[in-house]
Design a protein around this motif. Structure first.
Motif, PDB file in Angstrom:
ATOM      1  N   ASP A  99      94.871  16.149  35.759  1.00  0.00           N
ATOM      2  CA  ASP A  99      96.164  15.770  35.531  1.00  0.00           C
ATOM      3  C   ASP A  99      96.256  15.479  33.861  1.00  0.00           C
ATOM      4  O   ASP A  99      95.387  14.968  33.445  1.00  0.00           O
ATOM      5  N   HIS A 106     105.877  16.546  29.781  1.00  0.00           N
ATOM      6  CA  HIS A 106     105.768  16.284  30.863  1.00  0.00           C
ATOM      7  C   HIS A 106     104.417  16.179  31.569  1.00  0.00           C
ATOM      8  O   HIS A 106     103.264  16.705  30.630  1.00  0.00           O
ATOM      9  N   TYR A 108     101.480  17.221  34.083  1.00  0.00           N
ATOM     10  CA  TYR A 108     101.113  18.316  34.917  1.00  0.00           C
ATOM     11  C   TYR A 108      99.878  18.265  35.735  1.00  0.00           C
ATOM     12  O   TYR A 108      98.953  17.258  35.472  1.00  0.00           O
ATOM     13  N   SER A 110      96.902  20.680  37.532  1.00  0.00           N
ATOM     14  CA  SER A 110      96.233  21.969  37.640  1.00  0.00           C
ATOM     15  C   SER A 110      95.006  21.712  38.271  1.00  0.00           C
ATOM     16  O   SER A 110      94.188  20.821  38.128  1.00  0.00           O
ATOM     17  N   VAL A 132      99.191  24.973  40.005  1.00  0.00           N
ATOM     18  CA  VAL A 132      99.696  24.423  38.896  1.00  0.00           C
ATOM     19  C   VAL A 132     101.232  23.698  39.326  1.00  0.00           C
ATOM     20  O   VAL A 132     102.003  24.569  39.904  1.00  0.00           O
ATOM     21  N   LYS A 133     101.352  22.430  38.996  1.00  0.00           N
ATOM     22  CA  LYS A 133     102.537  21.580  39.255  1.00  0.00           C
ATOM     23  C   LYS A 133     102.926  20.776  38.435  1.00  0.00           C
ATOM     24  O   LYS A 133     102.148  20.200  37.758  1.00  0.00           O
ATOM     25  N   ASP A 134     104.306  20.609  38.194  1.00  0.00           N
ATOM     26  CA  ASP A 134     104.934  19.693  37.364  1.00  0.00           C
ATOM     27  C   ASP A 134     105.201  18.537  38.053  1.00  0.00           C
ATOM     28  O   ASP A 134     105.903  18.247  38.969  1.00  0.00           O
ATOM     29  N   LEU A 155     101.207  25.313  28.261  1.00  0.00           N
ATOM     30  CA  LEU A 155     101.323  23.782  28.415  1.00  0.00           C
ATOM     31  C   LEU A 155     100.599  22.943  27.694  1.00  0.00           C
ATOM     32  O   LEU A 155     101.149  21.858  27.242  1.00  0.00           O
TER      33      LEU A 155
END
Length: 954
Positions: A99, A106, A108, A110, A132-134, A155
């Motif tokens: 994280d 933001h 994120y 991974s 990958v996530k926001d 990012l």
């Protein structure tokens, strides 16, 4: 960029799931923390997991260059440089998850994961997966692994090489850097700063200069190959061409006259042969005519005999027709009686089925009634008793119906349609506000993409124009080289003899007569260069087309978004803001829920009422069915008795008719061999037609022979006239038998004249081409010499085969900048020393401030002093790499073992200064004193079987 948490499972020595969360205590408030443990416990595995999750790479595989396969489970193998080797043996799956806070603020997540087939430790390794996530918007990124890695670089704000120079620091490289030679120092500095482009520029300039110099030499070689004829020899060739042209025209005219005479002689022989052939055909047709006339007479006699036989059998035919009429009449009665009998039998069978069906229906009705009343003696009940049961059920139905009607009145009071309409309207307004927000963001992204594409289109268009010029120049050279190795030129070159004049250039010296391979090599080299340049032009052109298409698409997308946004803005309603909308939606939802609960109660009661009503209706229907079924059984039995009597009477009538029909058929079988009169007449008519057709065919054949004879005789008369004319023409020809030899001699003379003329024309044409080529090559040589001069000057300044010349120059400036950042950090670590570049070299020297700024060599430093300076260089590189990016996380790997207590204290104080700048620093070390000075620690403990566990203390 900031690391928030690291998680991993089943990687190298660490078995099971492990988490390091920097947002919880004690790590949350700790500016400096230690990652400690014995050698081989798995300290560096944490950094490997960090790199795996962000870049699908691991630092420990950075130096693995040999492609060697190692044994995996079973017969499978895996390359030693494959990052999947980090999966712990004996486990079925593993992952690395990070994280982090990106450059846009933001958060994120991974996740890098790998597993074996069927989730078994004995399965084959599957390809690694990246997700990958926001975390702020819960949005999951889509795309291939390559596309996701590219998005992660954006990012994080750092490439893998920049990340390992900025976030993960190792002093080993800088300890080597301090005392290495100039070229080696340039290579290390290039590796550490990622500025290898300068070496490639130097090598490219060297290669370009070499290439253009070779091109100039090649053009000189081309110029030396081409030779021009002297002017007097050129005029002599033109005069010879005119004489040969006149001689060729006279020879062609004479040859045409001789061929015309030969055609007369040959035509006379052909016509005489044809006349004799026609005479033989005439004799054959006369014989054929006689035979066909004889056959015609035979056909006429056969037809007369057949007609006499037909008259003799007319009485039998008449009697047979009479019997056929009687049989047909009797047979109609037989079929009618048979159909009536079958129908009667079918009626009896149908009636028996009806009886069985009626009795079965009666039993079913009784059974249904027993089931509805839950009794077994319905057949014994009286009708009044059954009616009483029906009335009780009807009263219960009325009670339930009245209660449900009251519920319906309550439902109507809710005004449910207006509630739903209002809810739909408010939801649409909420969706409109959300869509406007998304479209605004999409419009901004589209504008950014359009600006990017427009810049790329400008660059690509310029490259395309430059490459087009290169292709055109190479094409001219390629065509010239191709003409020099042509088939005709090669053949002419092979015929050359030393001392004899060349038919093309007139020279008696032939330098390329025995050096064909040199010419071919030059041609193949030129062909390869031209094809390479053409391929590069096509690639640039394809990219230009793609960019233009993408730019058009993005502009259309932007216009579409603008239209959609304008349409949504025009739909603005006065419902309120998003918070008011959501509040009203909650109120409506509560009202609608109350309505639906009451509606469910009404619906359940309505279902019970329907079932009770159906039960009552079924009782009435079943009683009626029982009565009807009993009546039907009695009626069917009575009808069945009547039908059985009718069947017996029809059977007697059928037997009488069948016997009479059999007697007539026996009498008829004795006439016409049992055939019908119509069949006999058809057979006679068919036979008579065949005889008539054969007679007509014979007549036509006789007529055809007569026509062919007339035609042959006419053709023979025409041939006789033609032969007489040709004989008259032949009388005017002298020596007709010698014409073929005369024509052959004339053809040979014409061919020799044509060859001489072709040779002269080829030499004249080659002279013209050579002049044109010499002019082109002279112009091209001038242009190439100008270009070659520029590249030679540039090569003299910074060009080299190994890239060293420009690399050393460029890295000198980079080293100056690095030393500015390093000295800033060194002022915190040791105020005694400053680093300085030895003028005009990449060597380093140390200024000793405690000794009146005396200059010292780096070889005079102790081990601890060398480490402090190396640490300053590493921190300086981190500052240099993150100059335009705020990096809040830093990991320093090993190197503290060479420090004494004072130096270690100084290093810790310097790291605390970095901590005060807002960075969270992790120190990886197995040094006991280092670990004791840092209270917050991530401890990695070795266990049995190569397993390690991780604990956070502080």
């Amino acid at each position: 960029m900031k690391i928030i948490a690291i998680r991993l499972k089943n990687l190298t020595s660490i078995e099971g799931s492990v988490e390091i969360d920097f947002t919880v205590e004690p790590l949350c408030s700790a500016g400096i923390f230690a990652i400690s443990g014995a050698t081989g416990a798995g300290k560096s595995t944490l950094l490997d997991a960090l790199c795996l999750a962000l870049y699908d790479k691991a630092p420990r595989f950075a130096t693995s260059v040999e492609s060697i396969n190692l044994a995996d489970v079973g017969d499978n193998q895996i390359n030693q440089s494959d990052v999947r080797n980090l999966l712990r043996r004996g486990t079925s799956d593993g992952y690395a998850e990070v994280d982090f806070q990106g450059v846009d603020g933001h958060r994120y997540r991974s996740r890098w994961s790998v597993r074996r087939t069927r989730n078994k430790a004995s399965g084959s390794l599957q390809p690694q997966v990246l997700e990958v996530k926001d975390l702020d918007t819960e949005k999951e990124f889509q795309g291939t692994k390559k596309e996701l890695l590219a998005q992660l670089v954006d990012l994080v704000g750092l490439t893998y090489e920049q990340f390992t120079r900025t976030v993960l620091l190792a002093q080993n490289d800088f300890a080597t850097f301090l005392k290495s030679r100039g070229a080696a120092k340039a290579e290390l500095l290039e590796k550490l700063t990622g500025t290898g482009v300068y070496s490639r520029i130097s090598q490219e300039i060297f290669a370009r200069n070499k290439a253009v110099q070779e091109e100039v030499a090649m053009i000189h070689n081309k110029m030396s190959v081409i030779e021009l004829l002297p002017e007097d020899e050129f005029l002599s060739l033109q005069k010879e061409k005119e004489l040969l042209t006149e001689k060729r025209a006279a020879g062609i005219k004479l040859l045409a006259e001789l061929n015309a005479q030969l055609n007369v002689v040959r035509s006379l022989k052909i016509q005489e042969t044809l006349w004799m052939k026609k005479q033989q055909e005439e004799q054959g047709e006369l014989v054929n005519q006689k035979n066909l006339q004889t056959a015609l007479v035979v056909q006429e006699e056969g037809l007369l005999h057949f007609r006499a036989q037909w008259e003799a059998i007319q009485p039998d035919l008449k009697k047979a027709r009479q019997l056929d009429v009687q049989i047909q009449s009797q047979q109609a009665g037989y079929m009618q009686s048979q159909q009536i009998l079958q129908a009667a039998r079918q009626q009896v069978a149908d009636q028996e089925k009806k009886l069985i069906s009626a009795m079965g229906q009666l039993q079913i009705s009784y059974h249904s009634l027993n089931h509805l009343l839950n009794r077994t003696d319905v057949e014994a009940l009286q009708p009044e008793q059954i009616e009483l049961i029906l009335n009780e059920e009807k009263e219960r139905l009325e009670t339930w119906t009245k209660a449900n009607e009251e519920r319906l009145i309550q439902l109507n009071s809710f005004s449910y349609p207006s509630l739903v309409d209002e809810q739909s309207k408010i939801q649409k307004e909420l969706v409109r506000l959300q869509n406007m927000k998304q479209l605004t963001e999409g419009q901004l992204k589209a504008k950014q993409e359009i600006e990017k594409l427009e810049k790329e289109v400008v660059v690509c268009t310029r490259q395309l124009a430059e490459q087009d010029s290169v292709v055109k120049a190479l094409h001219r050279l390629y065509e010239s080289a191709r003409m020099a190795v042509g088939k005709d030129v090669k053949a002419l070159r092979q015929q050359l003899q030393e001392g004899e004049a060349c038919p093309v250039c007139g020279s008696t010296m032939h330098p390329y007569h025995r050096e064909q391979e040199i010419v071919d090599t030059l041609y193949r080299r030129m062909e390869q260069e031209y094809n390479t340049a053409l391929s590069a032009y096509q690639q640039i052109n394809n990219r230009n087309i793609t960019l233009q298409r993408d730019l058009t698409h993005q502009k259309a997308t932007e216009a579409q978004i603008k239209e959609q946004l304008s349409a949504l803005q025009q739909e603005e309603d006065s419902v309120g803001n998003e918070e008011q909308i959501r509040s009203r939606l909650n109120e409506l939802a509560e009202r609608i829920l109350a309505y639906r609960n009451l509606y469910a109660e009404w619906q359940q009661s309505d279902e019970k009422i329907k079932k009770l009503r159906a039960h009552c209706d079924a009782l009435r229907e079943n009683v009626a069915q029982c009565r009807l079924a009993a009546q039907k059984v009695a009626a069917v039995k009575e009808q069945l008795t009547i039908l059985q009597k009718a069947v017996a009477g029809e059977q007697q009538r059928f037997d009488v008719i069948a016997k009479a029909l059999d007697t007539l058929r026996q009498e008829r079988s004795l006439l016409l061999k049992g055939k019908s009169a119509d069949e006999a007449e058809v057979a006679v008519a068919r036979k008579e037609k065949e005889l008539n057709d054969a007679l007509e065919t014979a007549r036509k054949q006789v007529e055809g022979v007569k026509n062919r004879l007339s035609g042959l005789q006419g053709e023979m008369k025409q041939l006789a006239v033609t032969i007489e004319e040709l004989r008259e023409q032949q009388k005017n020809i002298e020596y007709p038998d010698l014409l073929p030899q005369t024509i052959a001699k004339q053809q040979e003379d014409n061919l020799n004249t044509e060859r001489a003329l072709s040779t002269v024309e080829a030499r004249l044409l080659q002279q013209t081409k050579n002049k044109t080529i010499v002019d082109q090559i002279t112009k091209e040589l001038t242009e190439k010499q100008e270009v070659a001069g520029r590249w030679a000057k540039l090569n003299k300044l910074i060009g080299s085969a190994d890239g060293t010349k420009f690399k050393v120059i460029a890295q000198s400036y980079t080293l100056n900048l690095l030393l500015l950042h390093a000295n800033k950090h060194l002022s915190y670590l040791s105020k005694r020393y400053k680093l300085q570049q030895v003028p005009d070299t990449l060597a380093l020297q140390v200024i000793d401030c405690d000794m009146c700024d005396e200059i010292r060599t780096v070889y005079s430093l102790s081990g601890g002093e060398s480490f402090l300076i190396s640490l300053a260089l590493a921190l300086g590189l981190s500052s240099l790499s993150s100059n335009n990016l705020k990096v809040e996380s830093l990991f320093i790997d090993e190197g503290f073992g060479s420090l004494d207590a004072d130096s270690l204290r100084t290093a810790m104080e310097a790291l605390e200064q970095l901590q005060m700048q807002g960075r969270k620093i992790g120190v990886i070390s197995h040094v006991q004193e280092m670990s004791e000075r840092i209270s917050v620690q991530v401890q990695v403990h070795k266990k049995i079987n190569g397993k390690s566990v991780l604990t956070v203390v502080g």
